[in-house]
Design an enzyme around this catalytic site. Structure first.
Site, short mmCIF file in Angstrom:
data_model
loop_
_atom_site.label_atom_id
_atom_site.label_comp_id
_atom_site.label_asym_id
_atom_site.label_seq_id
_atom_site.Cartn_x
_atom_site.Cartn_y
_atom_site.Cartn_z
N HIS A 466 25.68 -61.75 -5.55
CA HIS A 466 26.61 -60.47 -5.71
C HIS A 466 26.78 -59.65 -5.28
O HIS A 466 27.50 -59.44 -4.45
CB HIS A 466 27.21 -61.08 -7.32
CG HIS A 466 27.71 -62.31 -7.62
ND1 HIS A 466 28.45 -62.54 -8.91
CD2 HIS A 466 28.43 -63.74 -6.92
CE1 HIS A 466 28.27 -64.42 -8.28
NE2 HIS A 466 28.33 -64.73 -7.79
N GLU A 703 54.37 -67.96 7.38
CA GLU A 703 53.54 -68.24 6.26
C GLU A 703 53.56 -69.83 5.70
O GLU A 703 52.56 -70.00 4.48
CB GLU A 703 54.04 -67.37 4.57
CG GLU A 703 54.24 -65.79 5.11
CD GLU A 703 54.12 -65.32 4.61
OE1 GLU A 703 53.28 -64.66 3.37
OE2 GLU A 703 55.61 -64.52 3.44
N ASN A 726 47.11 -66.19 5.14
CA ASN A 726 46.78 -66.53 3.91
C ASN A 726 47.71 -67.13 3.00
O ASN A 726 47.10 -68.33 3.01
CB ASN A 726 46.68 -64.77 3.21
CG ASN A 726 45.92 -63.25 4.13
OD1 ASN A 726 45.03 -63.94 4.51
ND2 ASN A 726 46.07 -62.98 3.25
N ASP A 727 48.21 -67.27 3.48
CA ASP A 727 49.70 -68.29 2.36
C ASP A 727 49.63 -69.78 3.53
O ASP A 727 49.76 -70.51 2.94
CB ASP A 727 50.68 -67.62 2.25
CG ASP A 727 50.46 -66.87 0.57
OD1 ASP A 727 49.94 -66.88 0.44
OD2 ASP A 727 51.85 -65.96 0.60
N CYS A 774 49.38 -61.04 11.27
CA CYS A 774 48.99 -59.91 10.24
C CYS A 774 48.32 -60.48 9.29
O CYS A 774 48.04 -59.94 8.44
CB CYS A 774 50.53 -59.19 9.71
SG CYS A 774 51.56 -59.96 9.11
#
Length: 842
Positions: A466, A703, A726-727, A774
């Site tokens: 990691h 979104e 992202n969403d 964004c």
């Protein structure tokens, strides 16, 4: 309870102990009220008594829990400890039976406090109202109580008053989410299911796949085991799964027992057959050699050696009492887990694996045994992690052995939390430091001053650890498995760390230094050119203007963005003002912060996103009911519309803090114009109250797939559109980005997501508006030509990505971008899209 007030009943403590709210229960099923509202007691005696008069509805064969129906119809579940169904009744003695009438204070269950404490995840006992129509209020939590002391009241809601008590449900919200209740409380019959599957994941079952298996089982109640020909393990335990040493090509048998065993086994089987979320294929790993280092993160560094020798903190052997040490360990585990919450970027998946280890039942069980034997929580936790590490090391699998560093990392973090220290000291780094260590832990890397860190070389470790992932993400060259000889290099020794060639040169010759310096110089010159040109407006090779903005979350971010060449702010996340505090910021505090950010940006545009909390960003001063799926719940503009007082206050602060000509406001989580119009009206109302004549732009953050499909309609009223990938990606692909079992499916370059981006670009253009992005994809230079070809004319990126992003955009022309974008939308997968993009940029 007064005989005249049948709707309200006072509950007394079922045993002596520490009274706590459900939030203190280290189990999401109870803490998140999936079962219902209630309280908890950490007991100091082994006798469970009735907290009020009523009828016994059920007692499981394991005798670890009991359900009562009180005289007002409330069904009260009392669950002794956590994970206690696994004891199979050992240590429990039921004193009542189903159908029996009991009075307040009657003994329900006797249990061996010490014996149960050794094997249970925790002794803290939830008491919850498991049926609808009732409200429970706890009285003064956070105190020691005697058995029989009043601790709560439960009463029927008006809609329930007068209703007759009803029979216990065969299934329902009271029991459907927990894995601990046992068949006697489920009202169904035990089911057994079994499947045998082959493991095709390229590295077998290591830390991240183990965490995904455990995460997949969370919605199920069945007990599930994974078995090889030699051994078996609890499938909910990441540590136990690692100890099996399952490699690629191995065959495992999945066995489930419980009311939903078939569904649970099928879910795990499908996860394994799909590759456990790992890449279907992976580049060949470097051979770990005993006589030389291995590349973990590419790059070249010239600098001076600094040895990192972080010693373990001394811990007391003897504890201060079993109950106190158990509470201390639970608290420390919660503190460390809380520190991992909200992790973003490359560290997010690592944090998910670490959270799974912190919640690992096997680690907790072994630590509990140590505490019950009289050891301190710190001593017991260290012993548990050491035992787990030894089991993993015994597999002989080099890839699994790399995960021992994660156990060591969590060992040190939890012990630091228990001792109230900051943990082992991390040395201050001088410029051009090449850090040398036996191994490096993820938390240690995150504590380093990467501005002065030129490179890393470890004696042990592996290329897929990691910390190697973190180093690669930060652009820090790293070598691993270099052997113990590197630990003898003195501090200050000149080094060349060539991770591309897997070479560490100690006290290199002048010629070698000159050659390495030349290579570094070429790289630095390229980056310097990009940085210098970043302050010029961004235009494509054919002259098309593309705005490159920055995503911000603080005043400091604004300064960094301007230094990097940002042309404005495409997203100011205002929730940074609202999180990690007990009360909401007032209007003046908000105004002052917005004003400072606007001043830092000069006259550059500032797009302020209104409050986006709820979902995965709750705040304590805005209590919200528990939601089965917070990502689809009361969040973003939905919460603002439900709390117009907060919205009005924030709009006033924005308008007072940011000049109208610079100010643009953006609404998150919009689905259609019904979410937009009320805010537009409120904004104009507040603007009038402040005597601001100029119209302020109000845009929409796209979104949701609904907003993307309605982009043309929304753009006819909204002033601009900006995509939050992202969403949008998680909703489009039906994959929760916070769920380790499916998060690997999320890729914003998926053709389905790109087709929605195309709808937004077209809708904005047809309405004469601009469309930006964004979300995280906007920072990826590989995606830039496709996004521009889909109609995106503004990219808001992380400040660090801006110079490189502008450099790529300047090489593009619109015709080529449009053709590439169409090919991408017709591709079959995100991997195919990325291949197309790489070929185009090459």
């Amino acid at each position: 309870m007064s005989g005249m007030i049948a709707d309200t009943i006072t509950l007394t403590a079922p045993f002596a102990g520490w009274l706590a709210p459900l939030d203190a229960v280290p189990d999401a099923v109870f803490a998140e009220r999936m079962m219902g509202e209630g309280f908890a007691i950490d007991p100091t005696e082994g006798v469970l008594r009735a907290p009020a008069a009523g009828e016994v509805l059920s007692v499981p064969e394991s005798a670890h829990a009991v359900t009562l129906r009180l005289d007002n119809g409330a069904e009260l579940l009392l669950h002794i400890g956590l994970d206690t169904v696994a004891l199979g009744g050992e240590g429990f003695d039921a004193k009542v039976f189903a159908g029996q009438r009991v009075a307040a204070g009657d003994v329900l269950i006797a249990f061996d406090l010490d014996a149960v404490a050794v094997s249970a995840k925790a002794l803290i006992t939830p008491v919850v109202v498991a049926n609808d129509g009732y409200v429970l209020r706890i009285e003064q939590p956070g105190r020691l109580v005697d058995a029989g002391a009043p601790v709560a009241v439960v009463h029927r809601t008006p809609a329930k008053a007068g209703a007759q008590p009803h029979q216990v449900r065969e299934s329902g919200a009271a029991v459907e989410s927990t894995s601990e209740l046992g068949p006697g409380l489920r009202g169904g019959t035990e089911e057994r299911a079994e499947r045998t599957v082959a493991v095709s994941a390229v590295h077998g079952i290591h830390a991240r796949p183990a965490a995904r298996i455990a995460a997949t089982l969370r919605p199920f109640v069945a007990e599930v085991t994974l078995a090889t020909a030699e051994d078996s393990a609890n499938a909910r335990s990441s540590v136990a799964l690692l100890g099996l040493g399952v490699g690629t090509g191995s065959t495992v048998r999945i066995v489930g027992v419980g009311p939903d065993a078939r569904a649970a086994v099928d879910a795990v089987a499908e996860l394994i057959l799909s590759g456990l979320g790992e890449a279907a294929s992976a580049p060949a790993l470097p051979v770990v050699r005993t006589h030389g280092p291995v590349t973990a993160s590419p790059g070249l560094a010239i600098g001076q050696a600094l040895q990192l020798r972080a010693a373990d903190q001394a811990v007391p052997d003897q504890g201060g009492g079993i109950a106190d040490e158990r509470v201390a360990l639970d608290t420390a585990l919660s503190v460390v887990a809380g520190g991992l919450a909200g992790t973003r970027g490359p560290a997010a998946e690592i944090a998910e694996a670490h959270r799974a280890l912190l919640d690992d039942p096997e680690l907790r069980r072994v630590a509990g045994e140590g505490i019950a034997a009289g050891h301190s929580a710190a001593f017991a936790w260290r012993s548990a992690t050491v035992r787990a590490a030894e089991a993993i090391r015994a597999t002989g699998d080099a890839l699994l052995i790399e995960r021992i560093a994660d156990l060591k990392d969590l060992e040190r973090q939890v012990i630091a939390a228990l001792l109230g220290t900051s943990g082992p000291d991390i040395p201050a780094l001088r410029p051009h430091t090449i850090l040398i260590a036996e191994d490096l832990l993820p938390s240690q890397f995150l504590s380093l001053d990467t501005a002065n860190l030129a490179g890393i070389c470890t004696a042990a470790g592996g290329p897929t650890s990691h910390v190697a992932i973190l180093a690669a993400s930060a652009g820090i060259p790293m070598l691993v498995a270099a052997g113990d000889g590197v630990l003898a290099i003195g501090d200050g020794t000149p080094l060349i760390l060539d991770a591309d060639a897997a070479i560490l040169a100690v006290e290199p010759s002048p010629e070698a230094l000159a050659e390495a310096s030349e290579r570094l110089s070429v790289t630095r010159e390229r980056r310097a050119r990009e940085a210098a040109a970043a302050h010029e407006p961004c235009r494509m090779a054919d002259g098309t203007r593309i705005e490159i903005f920055a995503n911000l979350g603080s005043v400091a971010d604004a300064a960094a963005a301007i230094a990097a060449g940002a042309e404005g702010c495409g997203l100011l996340r205002t929730e940074f003002l609202f999180l990690d505090r007990d009360t909401a910021p007032d209007e003046e505090e908000q105004r002052e912060t917005y004003s400072r950010i606007a001043a830092t940006l000069g006259d550059r545009p500032l797009i302020v996103r209104t409050l986006d909390i709820g979902g995965d960003k709750p705040v304590p001063y805005l209590p919200m009911a528990g939601e089965d799926n917070p990502a689809l719940g009361l969040r973003g503009v939905r919460l603002s519309l439900a709390r117009p007082d907060l919205m009005r206050l924030q709009l006033g602060a924005i308008l007072r803090g940011v000049p109208a000509g610079q100010c643009r406001i953006m609404l998150p989580m919009v689905a259609d114009l019904g979410d937009y119009r009320p805010v537009r009206a409120l904004l104009d109302e507040v603007r009038g109250e402040l005597d601001i004549a100029d119209r302020v732009q109000l845009g929409v953050m796209i979104e949701t797939p609904a907003a993307a499909m309605l982009a043309g309609q929304i753009a006819r009223e909204a002033d601009f559109l900006s995509i939050g990938t992202n969403d949008l990606t998680q909703y489009t692909l039906a994959a929760d980005r916070g769920n380790a079992a499916v998060s690997q499916r999320i890729d914003a370059m998926h053709p389905a997501v790109l087709r929605l981006v195309r709808e937004v670009g077209k809708g904005a253009k047809d309405a004469g508006r601009w469309a930006g992005m964004c979300g995280g994809l906007a920072s990826d230079p590989l995606a830039a030509p496709i996004l521009i070809g889909l109609g995106i004319t503004e990219l808001s990126a992380t400040p660090a990505a801006i110079p490189g992003l502008k450099a790529v955009v300047r090489t593009l022309d619109m015709q080529t971008c449009a053709a590439l974008a169409e090919k991408a939308c017709d591709a079959a997968s995100a991997a195919e899209v990325r291949t197309l993009a790489r070929e185009a940029l090459a």
